[in-house]
Design a protein around this motif. Structure first.
Motif, PDB file in Angstrom:
ATOM      1  N   LYS A 186       0.838  -1.209   0.000  1.00 23.58           N
ATOM      2  CA  LYS A 186       0.000   0.000   0.000  1.00 23.58           C
ATOM      3  C   LYS A 186       0.869   1.253   0.000  1.00 23.58           C
ATOM      4  O   LYS A 186       0.544   2.251  -0.651  1.00 23.58           O
ATOM      5  CB  LYS A 186      -0.918  -0.028   1.214  1.00 23.58           C
ATOM      6  CG  LYS A 186      -2.105   0.909   1.116  1.00 23.58           C
ATOM      7  CD  LYS A 186      -3.089   0.637   2.230  1.00 23.58           C
ATOM      8  CE  LYS A 186      -4.334   1.493   2.069  1.00 23.58           C
ATOM      9  NZ  LYS A 186      -5.336   1.203   3.127  1.00 23.58           N
ATOM     10  N   PRO A 213      -4.172  -0.010  -4.592  1.00 23.80           N
ATOM     11  CA  PRO A 213      -4.873   0.823  -3.612  1.00 23.80           C
ATOM     12  C   PRO A 213      -4.583   2.299  -3.909  1.00 23.80           C
ATOM     13  O   PRO A 213      -3.428   2.673  -4.107  1.00 23.80           O
ATOM     14  CB  PRO A 213      -4.253   0.406  -2.272  1.00 23.80           C
ATOM     15  CG  PRO A 213      -3.569  -0.893  -2.530  1.00 23.80           C
ATOM     16  CD  PRO A 213      -3.151  -0.871  -3.964  1.00 23.80           C
ATOM     17  N   ASP A 246     -13.349   4.095   4.074  1.00 23.10           N
ATOM     18  CA  ASP A 246     -13.084   2.654   4.098  1.00 23.10           C
ATOM     19  C   ASP A 246     -14.308   1.847   4.477  1.00 23.10           C
ATOM     20  O   ASP A 246     -14.445   0.692   4.088  1.00 23.10           O
ATOM     21  CB  ASP A 246     -11.952   2.344   5.085  1.00 23.10           C
ATOM     22  CG  ASP A 246     -10.586   2.717   4.531  1.00 23.10           C
ATOM     23  OD1 ASP A 246     -10.436   2.734   3.289  1.00 23.10           O
ATOM     24  OD2 ASP A 246      -9.678   2.991   5.331  1.00 23.10           O
TER      25      ASP A 246
END
Length: 307
Positions: A186, A213, A246
């Motif tokens: 990430k 991501p 998220d």
């Protein structure tokens, strides 16, 4: 100092000493694992690390228990389990052994501690109630799943607990290593995304060289003008929305309602873009057969939002 023995308690196991063993066995692969409650073994001595047993916490002496009073606490006052103590002492070396770049080390260490280690600590100490997640999910926490690998109550075969511990260790190791890989990846992705954001300028569409991501980097960059992301995907190209968080499926903008659930010729007709192949019914993903086609879909999606 050479570590020759990793010592934890025998009998039934919990997630904290199992996950601690994942960390320590990676750092000391030649050390023998000893599961025992023999006083002579759970007393600090040269060449051993003792954890989740022994009634003491003394990193310098190599003992990491949390059952004693007073029990070791995090700076915020929350209790450690043996996993939290081991991670605090050995986590950075573990990340180095996993080839996490030094520049990312502290960030990965802190992130893994916050969303993986600390929850295990809290659950092990009874500081949170899994029922708060609802009855549907209470049995799906990581500690519960790992501990479900213990022998059943009437398995009295010799060495059943040790055999189950080693089998569970393989599962726990795979989970920990995968989480670390993804956290490190990430951060690598963030560097790529930040470069792409600069290249996009004031445009509303972010083009990436592959799927990765991106939302965290977009937010950190303050790129509030971006609405959609495009990237190659195997033999075709994808157009995706940007979620606002998220824990939500809400997006900054949805793909056009007229495209929802359409494929191939139907989507080409609705969009006017030759090569359009698919749009998800929930309007967060569209696929086209070329970069030109996906950019045309993205342009149409932006134009509809602006209307």
């Amino acid at each position: 100092m050479t570590i020759s023995h990793l010592v934890t308690h025998s009998g039934g196991f919990h997630a904290d000493e199992l996950l601690s063993t994942v960390i320590l066995s990676r750092l000391y692969p030649d050390a023998e694992l000893v599961r025992t409650r023999d006083k002579s073994w759970i007393t600090p001595a040269e060449g051993r690390i003792i954890y989740d047993v022994g009634g003491e916490f003394d990193a310098g002496a190599g003992i990491f228990d949390h059952h004693q009073r007073p029990n070791p606490l995090r700076p915020n006052g929350q209790p450690y389990s043996s996993f939290g103590l081991i991670w605090a002492e050995f986590g950075r070396d573990y990340l180095r052994a996993q080839a996490v770049p030094e520049k990312d080390l502290e960030q990965v260490h802190a992130a893994f501690d916050e969303d993986f280690v600390r929850p295990v600590d809290l659950l092990d100490n009874g500081a949170v109630d899994t029922a708060e997640a609802g009855s549907l999910f209470a049995g799906l926490t990581l500690p519960v799943l790992l501990e479900s690998l213990k022998p059943v109550f009437d398995d009295r075969s010799e060495g059943a607990d040790d055999t189950a511990f080693h089998a569970a260790l393989t599962v726990a190791r795979a989970i920990v290593e995968a989480r670390i890989r993804h956290k490190a990846a990430k951060l690598r992705a963030a560097d790529v995304v930040l470069t792409a954001i600069k290249d996009a300028g004031t445009g509303r569409v972010l083009e990436l060289p592959m799927g990765m991501p991106f939302r965290g980097a977009v937010e950190r960059a303050g790129a509030d003008h971006l609405l959609f992301v495009v990237h190659p995907r195997n033999s075709d190209w994808a157009l995706t929305t940007i979620r606002t968080g998220d824990d939500t499926f809400e997006t900054r903008a949805d793909l056009p309602a007229a495209w929802a659930g359409l494929t191939d010729a139907a989507l080409e007709q609705a969009s006017g873009v030759k090569g359009a192949k698919f749009c998800h019914n929930a309007r967060f993903l569209a696929i086209a057969d070329s970069r030109d086609a996906i950019l045309k879909l993205a342009e149409l999606a932006v134009a509809e939002v602006a209307e």
